[in-house]
Design a protein around this motif. Structure first.
Motif, PDB file in Angstrom:
ATOM      1  N   GLY A  62       0.814  -1.214   0.000  1.00 12.30           N
ATOM      2  CA  GLY A  62       0.000   0.000   0.000  1.00 12.30           C
ATOM      3  C   GLY A  62       0.847   1.263   0.000  1.00 12.30           C
ATOM      4  O   GLY A  62       0.544   2.217  -0.727  1.00 12.30           O
ATOM      5  N   ALA A  63       1.906   1.263   0.796  1.00 12.36           N
ATOM      6  CA  ALA A  63       2.795   2.432   0.858  1.00 12.36           C
ATOM      7  C   ALA A  63       3.480   2.663  -0.486  1.00 12.36           C
ATOM      8  O   ALA A  63       3.631   3.811  -0.924  1.00 12.36           O
ATOM      9  CB  ALA A  63       3.825   2.246   1.965  1.00 12.36           C
ATOM     10  N   GLU A  64       3.871   1.590  -1.162  1.00  9.32           N
ATOM     11  CA  GLU A  64       4.507   1.722  -2.470  1.00  9.32           C
ATOM     12  C   GLU A  64       3.528   2.263  -3.517  1.00  9.32           C
ATOM     13  O   GLU A  64       3.893   3.089  -4.354  1.00  9.32           O
ATOM     14  CB  GLU A  64       5.083   0.381  -2.923  1.00  9.32           C
ATOM     15  N   ILE A  65       2.292   1.799  -3.459  1.00 13.02           N
ATOM     16  CA  ILE A  65       1.276   2.283  -4.403  1.00 13.02           C
ATOM     17  C   ILE A  65       1.001   3.768  -4.180  1.00 13.02           C
ATOM     18  O   ILE A  65       0.964   4.555  -5.128  1.00 13.02           O
ATOM     19  CB  ILE A  65      -0.023   1.451  -4.288  1.00 13.02           C
ATOM     20  N   VAL A  66       0.837   4.163  -2.922  1.00 14.03           N
ATOM     21  CA  VAL A  66       0.590   5.582  -2.616  1.00 14.03           C
ATOM     22  C   VAL A  66       1.786   6.425  -3.048  1.00 14.03           C
ATOM     23  O   VAL A  66       1.615   7.498  -3.644  1.00 14.03           O
ATOM     24  CB  VAL A  66       0.270   5.779  -1.116  1.00 14.03           C
ATOM     25  N   ALA A  67       3.010   5.941  -2.778  1.00 14.76           N
ATOM     26  CA  ALA A  67       4.218   6.680  -3.175  1.00 14.76           C
ATOM     27  C   ALA A  67       4.285   6.840  -4.696  1.00 14.76           C
ATOM     28  O   ALA A  67       4.687   7.892  -5.197  1.00 14.76           O
ATOM     29  CB  ALA A  67       5.469   5.978  -2.650  1.00 14.76           C
ATOM     30  N   ALA A  68       3.867   5.805  -5.433  1.00 16.77           N
ATOM     31  CA  ALA A  68       3.880   5.877  -6.895  1.00 16.77           C
ATOM     32  C   ALA A  68       2.820   6.835  -7.432  1.00 16.77           C
ATOM     33  O   ALA A  68       3.037   7.514  -8.437  1.00 16.77           O
ATOM     34  CB  ALA A  68       3.673   4.483  -7.486  1.00 16.77           C
ATOM     35  N   LEU A  69       1.678   6.918  -6.757  1.00 18.25           N
ATOM     36  CA  LEU A  69       0.586   7.801  -7.195  1.00 18.25           C
ATOM     37  C   LEU A  69       0.774   9.251  -6.746  1.00 18.25           C
ATOM     38  O   LEU A  69       0.135  10.159  -7.282  1.00 18.25           O
ATOM     39  CB  LEU A  69      -0.753   7.287  -6.672  1.00 18.25           C
ATOM     40  N   LEU A  70       1.619   9.452  -5.772  1.00 23.11           N
ATOM     41  CA  LEU A  70       1.797  10.774  -5.171  1.00 23.11           C
ATOM     42  C   LEU A  70       2.126  11.876  -6.184  1.00 23.11           C
ATOM     43  O   LEU A  70       1.493  12.936  -6.147  1.00 23.11           O
ATOM     44  CB  LEU A  70       2.856  10.705  -4.070  1.00 23.11           C
ATOM     45  N   PRO A  71       3.069  11.686  -7.117  1.00 27.11           N
ATOM     46  CA  PRO A  71       3.348  12.769  -8.077  1.00 27.11           C
ATOM     47  C   PRO A  71       2.130  13.151  -8.912  1.00 27.11           C
ATOM     48  O   PRO A  71       1.843  14.342  -9.087  1.00 27.11           O
ATOM     49  CB  PRO A  71       4.456  12.195  -8.957  1.00 27.11           C
ATOM     50  N   PHE A  72       1.384  12.147  -9.409  1.00 24.50           N
ATOM     51  CA  PHE A  72       0.189  12.456 -10.197  1.00 24.50           C
ATOM     52  C   PHE A  72      -0.821  13.228  -9.356  1.00 24.50           C
ATOM     53  O   PHE A  72      -1.351  14.260  -9.778  1.00 24.50           O
ATOM     54  CB  PHE A  72      -0.451  11.175 -10.737  1.00 24.50           C
ATOM     55  N   LEU A  73      -1.094  12.732  -8.158  1.00 23.50           N
ATOM     56  CA  LEU A  73      -2.079  13.387  -7.286  1.00 23.50           C
ATOM     57  C   LEU A  73      -1.657  14.804  -6.927  1.00 23.50           C
ATOM     58  O   LEU A  73      -2.484  15.720  -6.902  1.00 23.50           O
ATOM     59  CB  LEU A  73      -2.291  12.555  -6.021  1.00 23.50           C
ATOM     60  N   TYR A  74      -0.380  14.995  -6.664  1.00 22.23           N
ATOM     61  CA  TYR A  74       0.149  16.315  -6.303  1.00 22.23           C
ATOM     62  C   TYR A  74      -0.096  17.321  -7.423  1.00 22.23           C
ATOM     63  O   TYR A  74      -0.655  18.404  -7.200  1.00 22.23           O
ATOM     64  CB  TYR A  74       1.644  16.189  -6.001  1.00 22.23           C
ATOM     65  N   PHE A  75       0.344  16.987  -8.641  1.00 20.81           N
ATOM     66  CA  PHE A  75       0.191  17.926  -9.756  1.00 20.81           C
ATOM     67  C   PHE A  75      -1.288  18.102 -10.121  1.00 20.81           C
ATOM     68  O   PHE A  75      -1.747  19.220 -10.314  1.00 20.81           O
ATOM     69  CB  PHE A  75       1.000  17.468 -10.976  1.00 20.81           C
ATOM     70  N   TRP A  76      -2.026  17.007 -10.212  1.00 27.22           N
ATOM     71  CA  TRP A  76      -3.432  17.088 -10.597  1.00 27.22           C
ATOM     72  C   TRP A  76      -4.229  17.955  -9.629  1.00 27.22           C
ATOM     73  O   TRP A  76      -4.911  18.896 -10.042  1.00 27.22           O
ATOM     74  CB  TRP A  76      -4.032  15.683 -10.685  1.00 27.22           C
ATOM     75  N   LEU A  77      -4.134  17.648  -8.344  1.00 26.89           N
ATOM     76  CA  LEU A  77      -4.909  18.420  -7.364  1.00 26.89           C
ATOM     77  C   LEU A  77      -4.444  19.874  -7.291  1.00 26.89           C
ATOM     78  O   LEU A  77      -5.265  20.789  -7.191  1.00 26.89           O
ATOM     79  CB  LEU A  77      -4.839  17.751  -5.993  1.00 26.89           C
ATOM     80  N   SER A  78      -3.148  20.102  -7.349  1.00 26.72           N
ATOM     81  CA  SER A  78      -2.625  21.472  -7.299  1.00 26.72           C
ATOM     82  C   SER A  78      -3.145  22.300  -8.466  1.00 26.72           C
ATOM     83  O   SER A  78      -3.606  23.426  -8.283  1.00 26.72           O
ATOM     84  CB  SER A  78      -1.092  21.465  -7.318  1.00 26.72           C
TER      85      SER A  78
END
Length: 150
Positions: A62-78
């Protein structure tokens, strides 16, 4: 400039962010994302392991999946919420539509997805910022966005 006067070409050009400012903001974002991804991907399981002796597989996965999705979520939400990443806030720039309106969730998602998937091409496309009157990179032209100074 007085009321009712059109801005000059130079004034219109200065409303948009140039190559150095954009790359500087992106560098800040990259460092922040590196720190956050490492903290989530490795830090959370390590913290669990320090308390319990070892982290369960589901937590590591789960931590690896969240870490992998983090860049997309960061840019998209920002980009879809404020138009600004933390790097953009620091340098006073925002990703907007050419008319100055917000990008919106679908366009922000596409911009984030393709920017991360094709990062080298994305960066090479930044060269067009020196040629375009609105300092748009190739991906801005394709996505219908502009990076403006606030």
């Amino acid at each position: 400039m007085t009321a009712g006067e059109e801005p000059s070409a130079h004034e219109r050009h200065e409303q948009y962010s140039g190559l150095v400012t954009r790359l500087s903001a992106l560098s800040v974002d990259a460092v922040l994302l590196l720190i956050a991804s490492v903290a989530v991907g490795f830090g959370v399981p390590a913290l669990w392991a320090s308390v319990e002796g070892s982290a369960p597989g589901w937590l590591k996965d789960g931590a690896e999946i969240v870490a992998a999705l983090l860049p997309f979520l960061y840019f998209w939400l920002s980009w879809c919420v404020t138009g600004q990443t933390l790097g953009g806030v620091l340098f006073g720039i925002a990703v907007l539509r050419p008319d100055g309106s917000r990008v919106g969730a679908p366009r922000a998602a596409l911009r984030a997805f393709f920017g991360l998937l094709f990062a080298p091409i994305w960066l090479a496309g930044m060269v067009t910022t020196v040629l375009d009157p609105r300092r748009r990179a190739a991906h801005d032209i394709v996505m219908g966005t502009a990076v403006r100074r606030l």
